[in-house]
Design an enzyme around this catalytic site. Structure first.
Site, mmCIF file in Angstrom:
data_model
loop_
_atom_site.group_PDB
_atom_site.id
_atom_site.type_symbol
_atom_site.label_atom_id
_atom_site.label_comp_id
_atom_site.label_asym_id
_atom_site.label_seq_id
_atom_site.Cartn_x
_atom_site.Cartn_y
_atom_site.Cartn_z
ATOM 1 N N ASP A 93 -1.248 -6.055 -0.486
ATOM 2 C CA ASP A 93 -1.495 -5.442 1.026
ATOM 3 C C ASP A 93 -3.019 -5.221 1.115
ATOM 4 O O ASP A 93 -3.526 -4.660 0.252
ATOM 5 C CB ASP A 93 -0.815 -4.065 1.216
ATOM 6 C CG ASP A 93 0.422 -4.077 2.137
ATOM 7 O OD1 ASP A 93 0.405 -4.806 2.699
ATOM 8 O OD2 ASP A 93 1.262 -3.226 1.902
ATOM 9 N N GLU B 298 9.166 -4.198 10.164
ATOM 10 C CA GLU B 298 9.675 -3.139 9.765
ATOM 11 C C GLU B 298 10.063 -2.038 10.738
ATOM 12 O O GLU B 298 9.520 -1.871 11.781
ATOM 13 C CB GLU B 298 8.587 -2.378 8.850
ATOM 14 C CG GLU B 298 8.878 -0.913 8.418
ATOM 15 C CD GLU B 298 7.917 -0.555 7.490
ATOM 16 O OE1 GLU B 298 6.833 -1.139 7.099
ATOM 17 O OE2 GLU B 298 8.134 0.772 7.103
ATOM 18 N N GLU C 87 -1.482 -5.413 8.726
ATOM 19 C CA GLU C 87 -0.426 -4.986 9.698
ATOM 20 C C GLU C 87 -1.193 -5.152 10.985
ATOM 21 O O GLU C 87 -2.485 -5.143 11.277
ATOM 22 C CB GLU C 87 -0.348 -3.379 9.678
ATOM 23 C CG GLU C 87 0.317 -2.959 8.211
ATOM 24 C CD GLU C 87 0.546 -1.572 7.975
ATOM 25 O OE1 GLU C 87 0.454 -0.831 8.948
ATOM 26 O OE2 GLU C 87 0.971 -1.285 7.035
ATOM 27 N N LYS D 191 -1.222 -9.271 2.798
ATOM 28 C CA LYS D 191 -0.560 -8.986 3.886
ATOM 29 C C LYS D 191 -1.321 -8.018 4.607
ATOM 30 O O LYS D 191 -1.953 -7.137 4.076
ATOM 31 C CB LYS D 191 0.811 -8.263 3.562
ATOM 32 C CG LYS D 191 1.473 -7.671 4.644
ATOM 33 C CD LYS D 191 3.018 -7.234 4.454
ATOM 34 C CE LYS D 191 3.267 -6.009 3.806
ATOM 35 N NZ LYS D 191 2.711 -4.840 4.559
ATOM 36 N N ASP E 94 0.766 -1.154 -0.209
ATOM 37 C CA ASP E 94 -0.020 -0.109 -0.106
ATOM 38 C C ASP E 94 0.802 1.089 -0.029
ATOM 39 O O ASP E 94 0.300 2.393 -0.091
ATOM 40 C CB ASP E 94 -1.083 -0.053 1.124
ATOM 41 C CG ASP E 94 -0.205 -0.011 2.526
ATOM 42 O OD1 ASP E 94 0.846 -0.236 2.670
ATOM 43 O OD2 ASP E 94 -1.126 0.200 3.454
ATOM 44 N N SER E 95 2.009 0.999 0.003
ATOM 45 C CA SER E 95 3.041 2.150 -0.239
ATOM 46 C C SER E 95 2.959 2.835 -1.618
ATOM 47 O O SER E 95 3.264 3.904 -1.727
ATOM 48 C CB SER E 95 4.463 1.547 -0.069
ATOM 49 O OG SER E 95 4.609 0.495 -0.881
HETATM 50 O O1 KIV Z 1 3.634 -1.107 1.701
HETATM 51 C C1 KIV Z 1 4.448 -1.636 1.727
HETATM 52 O O2 KIV Z 1 5.454 -1.551 0.574
HETATM 53 C C2 KIV Z 1 5.297 -2.279 2.691
HETATM 54 C C3 KIV Z 1 6.605 -2.882 2.703
HETATM 55 C C4 KIV Z 1 7.502 -1.335 2.784
HETATM 56 C C5 KIV Z 1 6.865 -3.941 3.860
HETATM 57 O O3 KIV Z 1 4.565 -2.759 3.422
#
Ligand code: KIV
Length: 317
Positions: free
Chosen positions: A133, A232, A165, A163, A94-95
């Site tokens: 994510d 992280e 969090e 994924k 989600d980055s």
């Molecule tokens: O969103 C992302 O890119 C991440 C990584 C930095 C692990 O969660």
């Protein structure tokens, strides 16, 4: 004359659209040409058998990972094509909120954004396990909400896993998803979706209470059935302790080389941004390369030296 696609190719594309449409309610357009021999977007890497979640999980045996797992973020089909052969996992992180959309954080990222980019990355890869994510607000409400969002992501993208969090607070959800066919990668330590609670992006685990929480969060995810855990922005001794405390592979980012694998945001490590967090190694200077190349293009356009004879069509003599 602009070259036109052959009739056969048009008929084939139409046939594919007919076949694909009922599976995906909203077929997405693609700028790639379809390779009729492989049905994959061009240009394609050499086909390989795709890794699976159980094989990734099995890389850590009795607490030891002989060959560390390689993960990078990917958001587009072409990027996936370029990264795929080198990686074990591609993370549609989600980055992308900040990297692709210029958003101030990952908070505004939506399920639709993740679905669209996830589908592109699956189309562009053969080999890596693709993990998507779960964006903020799509899973924290209840385990049922998480199942609805995660199943939507897997259906829309073809990815193998999601994924999310959070640690102990998410353990019940991870167990719920995993037991219903959705592999989950956990994420502990600095969890960017919690930026408003954490108050920033500083490294975690400096106090005893923070350190204990990181380890117990990871252990809870492990027990709940997560197949891997991202650590992280955690001080190194705690990242190592966490890695030893869990049976599944840990994937570090700003953590330790002793983690069972590593991940970076691809644009960060390629040097797309001048300023990067301390834990990023800039392997190249793509931003500088783009600047130089585009300056040359602009100069050639302004001096009318582009396009030259080589790039223009002339009538047949
Ligand atoms: O969103 C992302 O890119 C991440 C990584 C930095 C692990 O969660």
């Amino acid at each position: 004359m602009i070259p036109r696609p052959r009739q056969g190719a048009i008929a084939f594309s139409f046939l594919c659209l007919l076949i694909i449409t009922p599976l995906n309610a909203a077929p997405m357009s693609t700028t790639f040409q379809l390779d009729t021999s492989t049905s994959r977007a061009n240009p394609t890497p050499k086909p390989m058998r795709r890794l699976t979640v159980p094989r990734v999980r099995a890389r850590k045996k009795d607490g030891v990972t002989e060959e560390p797992l390689v993960m990078l973020t990917a958001y587009t089909a072409r990027q996936a094509q370029l990264l795929d052969a080198h990686c074990d996992l591609l993370l549609v992180g989600d980055s992308l909120g900040q990297v692709i959309y210029g958003l101030p954080s990952t908070i505004p990222v939506t399920l639709e954004m993740m679905a669209n980019h996830g589908a592109a990355v699956v189309r562009g890869s053969y080999h890596s396990v693709v993990v998507v994510d779960m964006p903020f607000g799509s899973y924290e409400g209840s385990k049922e909400q998480a199942f609805e969002s995660a199943s939507y992501l897997l259906k829309q993208t073809g990815a193998a896993a999601v994924k999310l969090e959070g640690g102990e607070a998410m353990a019940e959800t991870v167990e719920f998803l995993n037991s219903r066919g959705i592999p989950v990668m956990g994420h502990v330590g600095l969890t960017p979706q919690a930026v408003n609670v954490l108050g920033g992006y500083a490294a975690r685990g400096r106090s005893d209470s923070e350190a204990d929480k990181i380890v117990s969060d990871a252990v809870a995810l492990d027990k709940a059935g997560a197949f891997a855990i991202v650590i992280e922005g955690v001080v190194e001794p705690i990242a190592i302790e966490t890695t030893k405390a869990v049976s599944v592979p840990t994937i570090g980012i700003g953590a330790s080389a002793q983690c069972d694998g590593q991940v970076l945001v691809t644009e960060d490590m390629l040097g797309m941004f001048e300023r990067v967090p301390r834990f990023v190694k800039r392997y190249d200077d793509i931003a500088g390369m783009i600047d130089k190349t585009v300056a040359t293009y602009a100069e050639e356009v302004r001096s009318r030296s582009f396009p030259s004879e080589e790039q223009t069509y002339q009538p047949k003599s």
